[in-house]
Design an enzyme around this catalytic site. Structure first.
Site, PDB file in Angstrom:
ATOM      1  CG  ASP A 147      -1.979  -1.308   1.319  1.00 27.78           C
ATOM      2  OD1 ASP A 147      -3.036  -0.530   0.990  1.00 27.78           O
ATOM      3  OD2 ASP A 147      -1.227  -2.538   1.531  1.00 27.78           O
ATOM      4  CG  ASP A 174      -3.986  -0.944  -2.509  1.00 25.03           C
ATOM      5  OD1 ASP A 174      -4.760  -1.497  -3.289  1.00 25.03           O
ATOM      6  OD2 ASP A 174      -3.870  -0.848  -1.656  1.00 25.03           O
ATOM      7  CG  ASN A 207      -8.154  -2.297  -2.537  1.00 29.47           C
ATOM      8  OD1 ASN A 207      -7.054  -2.212  -2.094  1.00 29.47           O
ATOM      9  ND2 ASN A 207      -8.646  -0.801  -2.261  1.00 29.47           N
ATOM     10  CG  HIS A 291      -4.017  -5.890  -1.674  1.00 29.29           C
ATOM     11  ND1 HIS A 291      -3.375  -5.376  -0.989  1.00 29.29           N
ATOM     12  CD2 HIS A 291      -5.508  -4.871  -1.588  1.00 29.29           C
ATOM     13  CE1 HIS A 291      -3.448  -3.761  -0.835  1.00 29.29           C
ATOM     14  NE2 HIS A 291      -4.725  -3.746  -1.018  1.00 29.29           N
ATOM     15  CG  HIS A 301      -9.674  -3.323   4.226  1.00 28.16           C
ATOM     16  ND1 HIS A 301     -11.105  -2.341   3.440  1.00 28.16           N
ATOM     17  CD2 HIS A 301      -8.609  -1.961   3.752  1.00 28.16           C
ATOM     18  CE1 HIS A 301     -10.260  -1.652   2.829  1.00 28.16           C
ATOM     19  NE2 HIS A 301      -9.182  -1.316   3.535  1.00 28.16           N
ATOM     20  CG  HIS A 328      -6.837  -4.981   1.781  1.00 25.44           C
ATOM     21  ND1 HIS A 328      -7.476  -3.732   0.641  1.00 25.44           N
ATOM     22  CD2 HIS A 328      -8.050  -4.923   2.107  1.00 25.44           C
ATOM     23  CE1 HIS A 328      -8.767  -3.832   0.247  1.00 25.44           C
ATOM     24  NE2 HIS A 328      -9.127  -4.537   1.259  1.00 25.44           N
TER      25      HIS A 328
END
Length: 442
Positions: A147, A174, A207, A291, A301, A328
């Site tokens: 991320d 990400d 995502n 992820h 999440h 994530h």
């Protein structure tokens, strides 16, 4: 005009993310502004240069040029300015609404010698870059961060990673946080180039790479697949969203949280076949990156990886995977060895490391009390380091970004499951075979 629209976009994102609150333990650092990195060279000069592993002794050099006539050619050698070898590759480009990408080049170079510095030039002109190949045998060190995004925190994380040597960078999804704003893909590539051009970056999608749009772009991953080509074909995969590779005594599997993963899916069948081919005498260490975390005690999440866990966890357990890394969730969390939501000495260690520096801020809300299987958790930006010393022992550490300093906040030594007689016997009893093995945490 590009700068104006980018400024408006950044302001909008910052308004949406002003939701960071101070933790009762100590003051957490809030999100920081997005950095937009510009290209300072000519249209034919390479930009967004990054390298990745392809097979035993090859690497792929990827870059972008605004000039569509630039050749997809890499010249390279062991001394500065002396290019004894060259290779020609392929190129692509893509359109996303009104955005047209530059020419995206992918060139496979090699065979290359292990643990060796090479100097290279892309497209026949422009600046010289250097890279170092990983060792052919242990020890080896991985830097791990998910991320990332492109904020001042990202810049801090990358600086901390680059301040200490390592061999390969692993990113569990990400990357750019472009979210359909394609100029942010270009900016991200320029931001990471000083690091990604020197050491191989092995990534899987998150995502924020999906970027679907009904009817027009229903499949998604258009920019990600064009820009970040990974060695999926070499591992027998049919998709750039999941693949595997070997490096210095380790077999690493990159799974796709946003590709089909049910028992009848191509990814499931590929994973089954890939694990069956793993030879633990040649690669005693086995790691998985994905992820959306399968284990997570953060409110952010929560449960999003559960369907994938139910589908694939048993395969990873029977294969005696050592560690599963995920992103994530914008925080750090390390679990003990787990299988089926319970501590199990023959299960993988699960690590969430989605704290690279993204624009959305930290995931501050962990459930209380902490689950017994969660060993360490902290909502701070940072990165991890995995040093594999030999066939049996490795050291994991997590380093918190503390302003300009990097502070090691968590560490653990562990033993490979392939060297655990107890786990080997358990598999043999369950499968009638002694061909698979693994580790106990010290």
């Amino acid at each position: 005009m590009e700068k104006y629209w980018f400024s408006c976009f950044c302001f909008f994102l910052q308004v949406l993310t002003l939701q960071s609150h101070a933790s009762p333990e100590y003051t957490r650092q809030p999100p920081r502004p997005i950095i937009f990195t510009h290209h300072k060279g000519s249209d034919s000069d390479p930009q967004q240069v990054h390298i990745s592993l392809v097979g035993k002794d090859h690497m792929r050099v990827s870059w972008v040029t605004s000039d569509h006539h630039t050749r997809s050619k890499v010249e390279y050698g062991k001394a500065p300015g002396r290019y004894e070898s060259s290779a020609t590759g392929e190129h692509t480009k893509y359109q996303y609404f009104f955005y047209s990408s530059g020419k995206i080049h992918h060139v496979k170079i090699g065979p290359l010698e292990p643990a060796t510095t090479y100097y290279y030039r892309c497209g026949g002109s422009g600046p010289e870059f250097s890279l170092r190949t990983p060792p052919s045998a242990l020890p080896i060190e991985f830097a791990v961060a998910g991320d990332l995004g492109q904020t001042e925190w990202t810049e801090s994380t990358l600086a901390h990673i680059g301040a200490r040597d390592y061999d390969v960078f692993l990113l569990p999804g990400d990357l750019s946080y472009a979210d359909t704003q394609q100029i942010l893909w270009d900016s991200f590539g320029r931001l990471v180039e000083p690091y990604a051009s020197r050491r191989p970056w092995m990534v899987t999608e998150g995502n924020h790479e999906i970027e679907t749009f009904p009817i027009i772009y229903p499949e998604g991953f258009k920019a990600y697949n064009a820009r970040w080509l990974m060695p999926y074909e070499e591992s027998g995969s049919q998709s750039n969203l999941y693949y595997s590779f070997d490096v210095a005594g380790t077999h690493i599997i990159m799974l796709g949280s946003y590709a089909d993963f049910g028992a009848s899916s191509k990814q499931y069948k590929w994973l089954e076949a890939d694990l069956a081919k793993v030879n633990r005498s040649e690669t005693p260490w086995l790691f998985v990156l994905l992820h959306a975390p399968w284990y997570n005690s953060n409110a952010a999440h929560k449960g999003e990886g559960e369907s994938m866990r139910k589908s694939m966890e048993e395969m990873l357990y029977k294969a005696r995977v050592d560690v599963v890394f995920s992103g994530h969730v914008h925080a750090y969390e390390r679990f003990t060895r787990v299988y089926g939501n319970k501590a199990d000495p023959c299960g993988p260690v699960y690590v969430t490391i989605g704290d690279g520096g993204n624009r959305e801020g930290l995931a501050l809300l962990f459930e209380k009390p902490s689950p017994s299987i969660s060993v360490y958790r902290e909502p701070s930006f940072g990165h991890g380091r995995l040093r594999i010393l030999n066939n049996t022992h490795a050291h994991w550490s997590w380093h918190r970004n503390n302003e300009s300093a990097s502070v090691m906040a968590d560490e653990v030594w562990f033993q490979s499951l392939s060297s655990s007689k107890a786990c080997k016997q358990e598999v043999a009893q369950a499968q009638g075979s002694s061909s698979v093995s693994f580790m106990d945490e010290l």
